[in-house]
Write an enzyme that holds these catalytic residues in place. Structure first.
Site, mmCIF file in Angstrom:
data_model
loop_
_atom_site.group_PDB
_atom_site.id
_atom_site.type_symbol
_atom_site.label_atom_id
_atom_site.label_comp_id
_atom_site.label_asym_id
_atom_site.label_seq_id
_atom_site.Cartn_x
_atom_site.Cartn_y
_atom_site.Cartn_z
ATOM 1 C CG HIS A 254 6.220 -0.005 -2.649
ATOM 2 N ND1 HIS A 254 5.997 -0.729 -3.805
ATOM 3 C CD2 HIS A 254 5.819 -0.795 -1.620
ATOM 4 C CE1 HIS A 254 5.494 -1.911 -3.501
ATOM 5 N NE2 HIS A 254 5.365 -1.977 -2.179
ATOM 6 C CG ASP B 149 6.180 1.890 -7.206
ATOM 7 O OD1 ASP B 149 6.447 1.117 -8.145
ATOM 8 O OD2 ASP B 149 6.072 1.505 -6.006
ATOM 9 C CG ASP C 284 3.738 -1.021 -7.292
ATOM 10 O OD1 ASP C 284 3.400 0.119 -7.680
ATOM 11 O OD2 ASP C 284 4.829 -1.254 -6.740
ATOM 12 C CG HIS D 285 12.408 1.155 -3.440
ATOM 13 N ND1 HIS D 285 11.663 1.975 -2.622
ATOM 14 C CD2 HIS D 285 11.516 0.295 -4.015
ATOM 15 C CE1 HIS D 285 10.377 1.631 -2.698
ATOM 16 N NE2 HIS D 285 10.253 0.621 -3.541
HETATM 17 N N1 Q9C Z 1 8.902 -8.927 0.319
HETATM 18 C C1 Q9C Z 1 9.018 -1.586 -6.159
HETATM 19 O O1 Q9C Z 1 7.817 -1.603 -6.322
HETATM 20 N N2 Q9C Z 1 9.142 -5.681 -0.181
HETATM 21 N N3 Q9C Z 1 9.582 -2.177 -5.105
HETATM 22 C C2 Q9C Z 1 10.108 -6.349 0.616
HETATM 23 C C3 Q9C Z 1 8.495 -8.050 1.341
HETATM 24 C C4 Q9C Z 1 9.813 -4.839 -1.115
HETATM 25 C C5 Q9C Z 1 8.798 -2.840 -4.113
HETATM 26 C C6 Q9C Z 1 9.527 -7.051 1.782
HETATM 27 C C7 Q9C Z 1 8.861 -4.144 -2.014
HETATM 28 C C8 Q9C Z 1 9.645 -3.335 -3.010
HETATM 29 C C9 Q9C Z 1 9.911 -0.951 -7.160
HETATM 30 ZN ZN ZN Z 2 6.383 -0.355 -5.806
#
Ligand code: Q9C
Ligand code: ZN
Length: 344
Positions: A192, A190, A279, A154
């Protein structure tokens, strides 16, 4: 396959994050690296390649910010983790702002990526672990794994977000190019979308970026990862996004994976960087795909069947107790011979 990690990657230890309006325990916990290191044998440490390979991806001002942000936070009379809350979404321009809160906003796209005392050191050594793993692949190994943590996909050239600070996949892709691999592919599996990696290579026709992820219409990071994002300029056509519904199971997932693998093969790379997030696992606490542990072995075997030298970097995966066995299942699939028959 050789496995790389540095103990300093556990120093980054934020306490909490904002989740759906509440403060919750930080999902990307230091236990992710400790537990995997403890439960799987055979780890090797990171060598230090310095900041030069990081500067091939990230702008100097952003790296300088990451190094001093927590000290600036303390100097402002704060305690705990540095977290931003104001973001220059409209009219973003290169203002030089001294106040730590303004800087946190300038260098991030969300408020769920805190900077703790050990953040820079952990991110730095995670990137070095990836570069160390790359050396073995450059040296002729079929594949290598770096347990990067914090994750990276990200993070853009000048921003953090989504638990990510340094884009490990991009750093090793650029390092591979510096070692003579003119055409590199990055496959991001991943849960996301890897928005940072996409942004870094969006107008670059020498790096193919393919991502299979939860549809950003329903899932973080929302503003990237839609199917119509295909790259621009010289990079037109070298970004591939395959957004999938939240309730994805193994069979349709594999169809999407195979389409991404075919596109990568068509690009003709000599090196693959794999952003592996665990994930997508059915018991992940913040995600919704329904892949089981055995599915990881099959997914990895399909990717290995591309036959490319492959550097695997860890991204997400928050079912911490299951993380060692999920990683182990994945790497077992990868260690099959490239042309082995995949059992369906
Ligand atoms: N807590 C990776 O899997 N969510 N990042 C933020 C709710 C962020 C995931 C809002 C999720 C990021 C590398
Ligand atoms: Zn992720």
């Amino acid at each position: 396959m050789r496995l790389f990690v540095d103990a300093r990657q556990a120093l980054h230890d934020p306490v909490r994050e904002l989740h759906n309006g509440d403060w919750v325990t930080y999902a990307e916990s230091a236990d992710r690296v400790r537990l995997v290191q403890d439960q799987l044998p055979g780890w090797e440490g990171a060598r230090d390649f310095g900041v030069e390979p990081l500067l091939a991806v990230h702008v100097p001002a952003y790296l300088a910010f990451l190094q001093r942000a927590h000290a600036d936070w303390l100097a402002a009379g704060r305690s705990g983790d540095a977290i931003g809350y104001a973001f220059p979404v409209v009219g973003r321009r290169p203002l030089k702002l001294g106040r730590i809160d303004a800087e946190l906003g300038s260098f991030s796209f969300d408020a769920s990526t805190p900077i703790a005392a050990g953040t820079w050191e952990s991110a730095y050594w995670g990137a070095q672990a990836a570069l160390t793993a790359l050396e073995t692949v450059i040296g002729g190994d079929r594949a290598a794994f770096a347990l990067c943590r914090p994750p990276g996909h990200h993070a853009g050239s000048d921003y953090m977000g989504g638990y990510c600070y340094l884009n490990n996949a991009a750093i090793v892709a650029r390092a591979a190019q510096a070692k003579g691999h003119a055409r590199v592919a990055i496959l991001d599996i991943d849960y996301h979308h890897g928005n940072g990696t996409q942004d870094i290579f969006y107008d670059d026709g020498s790096v193919f970026f393919a991502s299979i992820h939860a549809d950003p219409a329903t899932d973080y990071p929302y503003f990237w990862g839609h199917a119509d994002e295909v790259g621009e300029g010289p990079g037109q056509g070298t970004t591939l996004n395959v957004p999938l519904p939240r309730d994805m199971t193994f069979e349709p997932y594999v169809l999407a994976l195979d389409s991404a693998l075919a596109a990568i093969a068509g690009f003709g790379p000599t090196m693959l960087v794999l952003s592996f997030g665990a994930d997508t696992y059915e018991k992940d606490p913040i995600s919704h795909f329904k892949l089981g542990r055995a599915d990881y072995t099959a997914v990895a075997a399909r990717i290995a069947a591309l036959g490319l030298p492959t550097l695997i970097v860890m991204e997400g995966g928050y079912a911490v107790a299951d993380l060692p066995s999920n990683i182990s299942a994945f790497l077992a699939g990868f260690d099959r011979l490239p042309n082995a028959t995949v059992a369906d």
